[in-house]
Scaffold this active site. Structure first.
Site, PDB file in Angstrom:
ATOM      1  N   ASP A   1      13.025 -15.756  23.344  1.00  0.00           N
ATOM      2  CA  ASP A   1      13.506 -14.386  23.142  1.00  0.00           C
ATOM      3  C   ASP A   1      14.874 -14.419  22.463  1.00  0.00           C
ATOM      4  OD1 ASP A   1      14.466 -11.778  23.535  1.00  0.00           O
ATOM      5  OD2 ASP A   1      13.594 -11.617  25.537  1.00  0.00           O
TER       6      ASP A   1
ATOM      7  N   ASP B   1      10.299 -17.071  18.145  1.00  0.00           N
ATOM      8  CA  ASP B   1       9.538 -15.828  18.326  1.00  0.00           C
ATOM      9  C   ASP B   1       9.087 -15.710  19.781  1.00  0.00           C
ATOM     10  OD1 ASP B   1       7.834 -13.908  16.039  1.00  0.00           O
ATOM     11  OD2 ASP B   1       7.285 -13.795  18.173  1.00  0.00           O
TER      12      ASP B   1
ATOM     13  N   ALA C   1       6.770 -15.073  13.537  1.00  0.00           N
ATOM     14  CA  ALA C   1       5.319 -15.050  13.764  1.00  0.00           C
ATOM     15  C   ALA C   1       4.732 -13.666  13.511  1.00  0.00           C
ATOM     16  CB  ALA C   1       5.004 -15.497  15.195  1.00  0.00           C
TER      17      ALA C   1
ATOM     18  N   THR D   1      15.735  -5.649  22.205  1.00  0.00           N
ATOM     19  CA  THR D   1      15.656  -6.623  21.102  1.00  0.00           C
ATOM     20  C   THR D   1      16.566  -6.216  19.943  1.00  0.00           C
ATOM     21  OG1 THR D   1      13.427  -7.293  21.711  1.00  0.00           O
ATOM     22  CG2 THR D   1      14.076  -7.676  19.421  1.00  0.00           C
TER      23      THR D   1
ATOM     24  N   GLU E   1      14.229   3.383   7.155  1.00  0.00           N
ATOM     25  CA  GLU E   1      14.196   4.466   8.145  1.00  0.00           C
ATOM     26  C   GLU E   1      15.579   4.795   8.691  1.00  0.00           C
ATOM     27  OE1 GLU E   1      11.018   4.752  10.855  1.00  0.00           O
ATOM     28  OE2 GLU E   1       9.559   3.962   9.435  1.00  0.00           O
TER      29      GLU E   1
ATOM     30  N   LYS F   1      17.377   0.267  15.090  1.00  0.00           N
ATOM     31  CA  LYS F   1      17.654  -0.535  13.883  1.00  0.00           C
ATOM     32  C   LYS F   1      19.054  -0.212  13.346  1.00  0.00           C
ATOM     33  CE  LYS F   1      15.245  -3.031  12.044  1.00  0.00           C
ATOM     34  NZ  LYS F   1      15.001  -4.492  12.288  1.00  0.00           N
TER      35      LYS F   1
ATOM     36  N   ARG G   1       5.642   8.183   1.515  1.00  0.00           N
ATOM     37  CA  ARG G   1       6.159   6.851   1.772  1.00  0.00           C
ATOM     38  C   ARG G   1       6.101   6.057   0.458  1.00  0.00           C
ATOM     39  NH1 ARG G   1       7.478   9.223   5.620  1.00  0.00           N
ATOM     40  NH2 ARG G   1       7.296   8.696   7.842  1.00  0.00           N
TER      41      ARG G   1
ATOM     42  N   LYS H   1      -0.389  -0.153  12.524  1.00  0.00           N
ATOM     43  CA  LYS H   1       0.278   0.531  11.420  1.00  0.00           C
ATOM     44  C   LYS H   1      -0.739   1.233  10.509  1.00  0.00           C
ATOM     45  CE  LYS H   1       4.176  -1.203  12.893  1.00  0.00           C
ATOM     46  NZ  LYS H   1       4.322  -2.602  12.918  1.00  0.00           N
ATOM     47  N   LEU H   2      -0.268   2.222   9.749  1.00  0.00           N
ATOM     48  CA  LEU H   2      -1.190   3.098   9.000  1.00  0.00           C
ATOM     49  C   LEU H   2      -2.242   2.340   8.176  1.00  0.00           C
ATOM     50  CD1 LEU H   2      -1.880   6.057   8.057  1.00  0.00           C
ATOM     51  CD2 LEU H   2      -0.469   5.567   6.091  1.00  0.00           C
TER      52      LEU H   2
ATOM     53  N   ASN I   1       0.593  10.389   2.527  1.00  0.00           N
ATOM     54  CA  ASN I   1      -0.320   9.670   3.419  1.00  0.00           C
ATOM     55  C   ASN I   1      -1.773  10.052   3.136  1.00  0.00           C
ATOM     56  OD1 ASN I   1       1.845   8.435   4.644  1.00  0.00           O
ATOM     57  ND2 ASN I   1       1.974   9.928   6.317  1.00  0.00           N
TER      58      ASN I   1
ATOM     59  N   THR J   1      15.742  -1.519   7.659  1.00  0.00           N
ATOM     60  CA  THR J   1      14.670  -0.643   7.175  1.00  0.00           C
ATOM     61  C   THR J   1      15.209   0.610   6.491  1.00  0.00           C
ATOM     62  OG1 THR J   1      12.898   0.819   7.966  1.00  0.00           O
ATOM     63  CG2 THR J   1      14.622   0.322   9.535  1.00  0.00           C
TER      64      THR J   1
END
Ligand code: NAD
Ligand code: DAU
Length: 352
Positions: free
Chosen positions: A62, A32, A9, A103, A138, A164, A224, A199-200, A259, A136
């Site tokens: 969950d 979700d 979702a 999570t 990241e 992550k 990015r 988010k940006l 950015n 990700t």
């Protein structure tokens, strides 16, 4: 295939579900928790189109709840678990990391255990269940030059990316130890319709639409590599179908931008003044640059379908036309979060 899509979702998960149901004969159950970031409105069209035929169903729960997960994975005789579920915002992980770990580590463990039980129950008869973990770029940490390869060491810098990376390591351990059929994707910064305004891109678009200031962290020269949500969703689908067992696949964007450049482009598209940009105190531990090599996923036949200029213009237009989607999200908890994250920063901000 029968898919269990966790976190379906959310922003990228809902795009995956929509596109997967359109492109295949699969059936999809979405699991979700509907956190602040989960939004059933993201699946209204999917429910209307595929709910009546039984190809799509929503389950509220969950991923860290073994009873719920077992019932869906083992009881549902699932062919693949596709895990998008996560707390996904770096700034919130700096304010409070607990839900990220719950999570991203414990929840992933519950999903892996259920998939292991299902594999054992099938005991070689029938399809081996596949587990796809959506991760990700990241996890590589900042990449000062060149492009990260899937074999590079993990060097996460934020509580979000550390959670992550921990999830990834657990997924790999279940392959080594229990022989699970796993694959993983590491996606770049994703943008597009239906992304939460924290988010940006959606924050700056919705702020600019309301004439509010745009809080740019530090010098705004962090880089990015932007990936459209439909391309990200399709990459996950290709890795699910064709990824080599145990494979990890970078999913890069269409090119790097600072950015500041991105912010100026958003303002141009909305015909809003550059004076809305405010330089504010930087994000602690802020990664300077992300960049990934995409050679591995290219071997599966994936490539971008959406260029950055078209993708960003389409996204800005979507937010302009869909205030009914995002405006209700700017209530209650959002105000408290916004004040905590930006109140002092904006009060002390300077011209960009
Ligand atoms: P999102 O925050 O929009 O969606 C996350 C979804 O997960 C929400 O629907 C939320 O309700 C659900 N969820 C959270 N905790 C849950 C739990 N314990 N049990 C069940 N559901 C839960 O995130 P997104 O941007 O769509 O990201 C999806 C995945 O892709 C995440 O794993 C994220 O780490 C990864 N990713 C995101 C990006 C990006 O730029 N957005 C890039 C690369 C990878
Ligand atoms: O790279 C993939 C990651 O992209 C995903 O794993 C994460 O789930 C997703 O949230 C995103 O993380 P980022 O931290 O890169 O995205 P965010 O939109 O928060 O920030 C993008 C850049 O913009 C980053 O350099 C920080 C900066 N920024 C962000 C916000 C929210 C600002 O300058 N001001 C802001 O108010």
């Amino acid at each position: 295939m029968k898919l269990l899509v966790c976190g379906g979702a959310g922003f990228i998960g809902s795009a995956f579900v929509r596109r997967r149901l359109a492109a295949t004969d699969d059936t999809v159950v979405v699991l979700d928790k509907l956190t602040y970031a989960g939004n059933l409105a993201n699946l209204t069209d999917v429910e209307a189109e595929h709910g009546p035929s039984g190809r799509y169903r929503f389950a509220h729960g969950d991923i860290a709840d073994p009873e719920v997960v077992d019932e869906l994975v083992v009881g549902g005789d699932t062919d693949a678990v596709v895990n998008f579920a996560a707390e996904s915002h770096v700034d919130r992980s700096i304010l409070d990391a607990e839900a990220f770990l719950r999570t991203g580590v414990l929840g992933v463990h519950v999903l892996l255990e259920a998939t292991r039980r299902l594999a054992e129950a099938r005991n070689g008869a029938g399809r081996r269940p596949r587990f796809l973990q959506v991760s990700t770029d990241e996890v590589y940490g900042s990449v000062p030059e060149g492009k990260a390869l899937e074999t590079d060491p993990l060097a996460p810098q934020s509580p979000y990316s550390a959670a992550k990376a921990a999830g990834e390591l657990l997924v790999q351990a279940y392959r080594s130890t229990h022989g699970l059929d796993i694959v993983m994707t590491r996606g770049a910064n994703t943008y597009g319709p239906r992304q939460h305004p924290e988010k940006l891109v959606p924050l700056f678009v919705t702020n600019a639409l309301q004439g509010f200031q745009l809080p740019l962290y530090g010098d705004g020269l962090q880089r990015r590599d932007w990936l459209h949500v439909d391309d990200h969703a399709d990459a996950v689908g290709i890795v699910l179908d064709a990824g080599e067992g145990g494979g990890i696949y970078n999913v890069p964007g269409t090119g790097e931008r600072t950015n500041l450049e991105l912010t100026e482009t958003i303002l141009r598209l909305l015909d809003q003044p550059r004076s809305l940009i405010r330089r504010v105190e930087d994000r602690p531990g802020h990664d300077r640059r992300y960049a990934m090599d995409g050679g591995q996923i290219a071997t599966l036949g994936w490539q971008h379908a959406v260029g950055f200029d078209d993708g960003l213009a389409g996204t800005v237009a979507w937010y302009r036309d869909n205030e009914a989607w995002w405006h209700p999200l700017l209530d209650g908890d959002w105000r408290a979060y916004y004040d905590r994250q930006y109140g002092r920063r904006l009060a002390e901000s300077v011209d960009a």
